[in-house]
Design an enzyme around this catalytic site. Structure first.
Site, PDB file in Angstrom:
ATOM      1  N   ARG A 169      60.888 -59.255-234.365  1.00 20.00           N
ATOM      2  CA  ARG A 169      61.404 -57.982-235.274  1.00 20.00           C
ATOM      3  C   ARG A 169      63.103 -58.236-235.251  1.00 20.00           C
ATOM      4  NH1 ARG A 169      58.959 -53.928-237.030  1.00 20.00           N
ATOM      5  NH2 ARG A 169      57.391 -54.120-235.311  1.00 20.00           N
ATOM      6  N   THR A 204      67.148 -55.467-239.972  1.00 16.21           N
ATOM      7  CA  THR A 204      66.268 -55.012-240.930  1.00 16.21           C
ATOM      8  C   THR A 204      64.931 -54.511-240.337  1.00 16.21           C
ATOM      9  OG1 THR A 204      65.264 -57.122-241.227  1.00 16.21           O
ATOM     10  CG2 THR A 204      67.082 -56.757-242.422  1.00 16.21           C
ATOM     11  N   ASP A 237      54.637 -57.061-221.179  1.00 14.78           N
ATOM     12  CA  ASP A 237      55.271 -57.236-219.821  1.00 14.78           C
ATOM     13  C   ASP A 237      54.234 -56.907-218.685  1.00 14.78           C
ATOM     14  OD1 ASP A 237      57.757 -57.547-220.896  1.00 14.78           O
ATOM     15  OD2 ASP A 237      58.196 -55.308-220.876  1.00 14.78           O
TER      16      ASP A 237
END
Length: 209
Positions: free
Chosen positions: A104, A108, A203
């Protein structure tokens, strides 16, 4: 509008409860994700076409059914989607595996492709995109778009946990892509985590923070 299939099989629901538990360690978490993925694969492939064949049993020759040869591809979204691959391959050993990596953009907030490797004949395959979570829908929509840009025409999306916001986002952007999920949870929180969810799947799979 695409269809949404929520899998309510008792084994899936039982194992999903263990996956949600914050006290479940990475080793058991990985094993459970693999097991649930295999059960999801069973449901996702329910519509595979069959054809007749002849087989000789110890008693006599008889007509029976075999898969009609539809080509399949499994496409995990990196990195958490990797935890679901083996479960699918246990049932679909002949399927080819592609990969989609994205991140990501911090400014933006849009998904950016950094790695896409797919079978060369994606236009001939039914592709199953796998990712444990369908939260905002941003990653799922981007991955589906990357596959379509490369000629894919038959796509399904499979996840462990989704929320209504993510489902709506995928249905709006890709109304031709059906969604298969083990549980539709309540909502997204302010940090874009699914509630109640299971935390960060990547994770927990790989023991990172």
């Amino acid at each position: 509008m695409s269809k949404v299939f929520e899998m309510d099989h008792p084994l899936i629901q039982h194992k999903l409860t263990l996956i949600r538990d914050k006290n479940t360690g990475s080793k058991e978490f990985r094993e459970l994700v693999k097991e649930v993925s295999m059960l999801l694969a069973y449901e996702v492939t329910r519509d595979l076409p069959l054809e007749d064949t002849e087989v000789e049993t110890p008693i006599q020759v008889t007509k029976s059914k075999v898969l009609a040869g539809r080509k399949l591809g499994i496409v995990p979204i990196l990195r958490a989607g990797l935890g679901m691959v083996d479960g699918f391959l246990n049932l679909l050993p002949a399927a080819k595996v592609g990969h989609v990596g994205l991140y990501r953009d911090p400014e933006t907030l849009e998904p950016v492709e950094y790695y896409v490797k797919l079978p060369s004949d994606v236009n001939e395959r039914e592709l199953i995109i796998i990712d444990p979570m369908l939260a905002t829908g941003g990653s799922a929509n981007a991955a589906i778009g990357f596959l379509k840009d490369r000629g894919a025409e038959m796509i399904k999306f499979v996840c462990l946990i989704a929320c209504p916001e993510g489902i709506a986002a995928v249905q709006k952007a890709h109304p031709d892509v059906d969604i298969y999920v083990a549980s539709i949870d309540e909502k997204l929180n302010d940090h874009a985590y699914i509630v109640p969810g299971l935390g960060d799947a990547g994770d927990r799979l790989f023991g990172t923070k």
